[in-house]
Structures are given as C-alpha cells and as structure tokens.
Design a protein around this motif. Structure first.
Motif, mmCIF file in Angstrom:
data_model
loop_
_atom_site.group_PDB
_atom_site.id
_atom_site.type_symbol
_atom_site.label_atom_id
_atom_site.label_comp_id
_atom_site.label_asym_id
_atom_site.label_seq_id
_atom_site.Cartn_x
_atom_site.Cartn_y
_atom_site.Cartn_z
ATOM 1 N N ARG A 1 0.479 4.105 -2.654
ATOM 2 C CA ARG A 1 0.090 5.458 -2.248
ATOM 3 C C ARG A 1 1.071 6.481 -2.830
ATOM 4 N N ARG B 1 0.813 -1.221 0.000
ATOM 5 C CA ARG B 1 0.000 0.000 0.000
ATOM 6 C C ARG B 1 0.846 1.271 0.000
ATOM 7 N N GLN C 1 -8.484 1.974 -2.142
ATOM 8 C CA GLN C 1 -8.760 2.759 -0.937
ATOM 9 C C GLN C 1 -10.125 3.433 -1.039
#
Length: 146
Positions: free
Chosen positions: A17, A13, A36
C-alpha cells in the motif's frame, strides 16, 4: 488501463500500500493496479492476468512471503519476458535471497523511492535496465564452478 501492476505477497499489504502510494504520487491516482481491486463477482485469475497483460510496468515486491509464492514468481517470469519487470526489495531481504534468475537483475531498495520511480520511468521508456552484476562476471563465475 492501469499502467503499473504490483506483484506481492498478501502477507505484506502495508508495504505494498505504501509503495502504491509513492508510485501514484508520481503517476497519478489510479495508475497502479494491485489485488485490492479484484472484483468478487469475476474470476480472480482472469482479472489478474488481464491487468498484468495491460500493464506497461510490473513491480515485483520481493519479500519473504513473495519468495515462496508461485503466483509472484509466475508474474515476475511473465514481466521479465515482456521487458517490463522492476524488482524491489525491503531492507530486511538480502539481495542473495531473491530467486534466480531475478537476483542478477537490478533491484531497487523499497526505501529508495526516487530510485524506484527512476527505474519505472526507464522501463516505461523502453530503456533496458542494467543487471546488478555484469553478465560477463556471471558467465565467468558459472564456468569456473562447472
């Protein structure tokens, strides 16, 4: 509509991100869809499928976790068939570890932000991305070993 979809393993993640941040810095806030944004009150698979279909570009982040994910592989197959695939790999992932048939395509390094953005721009413009290994070399190698 979010024009750019990122397919990745949830084990990575933070890397995803960061990649989404780089892309949004170029294409604007809200230009990237990744899980997300899943809503708990609706079917995850339907939300993912809808976002994947609406996207103009699908960035697949090939990490060790993504390599074993049936979902990432399926999303990559669909993106490739629709001509909207952008392959990205982190420095710790060898090119040869990317699953077939994606290992014959252009793959950007995750640290090469300018390269990733250039590839995304090409896909958005409908410009075919050259394979990393020329197809005639792939064909010659496959017929020599047959």
């Amino acid at each position: 509509m979010k024009p750019i979809f990122i397919s990745y393993s949830s084990q990575h993640r933070d890397l995803t991100r960061a990649l989404a941040g780089v892309i949004e810095a170029q294409y604007g806030a809200g230009s990237v869809w990744w899980d997300q944004e899943l809503e708990s009150r609706a079917s995850y698979s339907e939300q993912i499928r809808a976002a994947l279909e609406k996207a103009r570009v699908v960035v697949v982040l090939w990490t060790a976790g993504a390599m074993i994910s049936d979902y990432v592989y399926a999303e990559a197959v669909r993106a490739q068939a629709q001509g909207k695939l952008v392959n990205v790999r982190p420095a710790d992932m060898r090119f040869s570890d990317i699953p077939e048939p994606f290992n014959i395509h252009h793959i950007d390094d995750a640290e090469d932000h300018a390269g990733i953005l250039a590839t995304i721009a090409q896909v958005m413009a409908g410009v075919p991305i050259a394979t990393r290994v020329p197809l005639h070399e792939i064909y010659s190698a496959s017929t020599a070993s047959a």
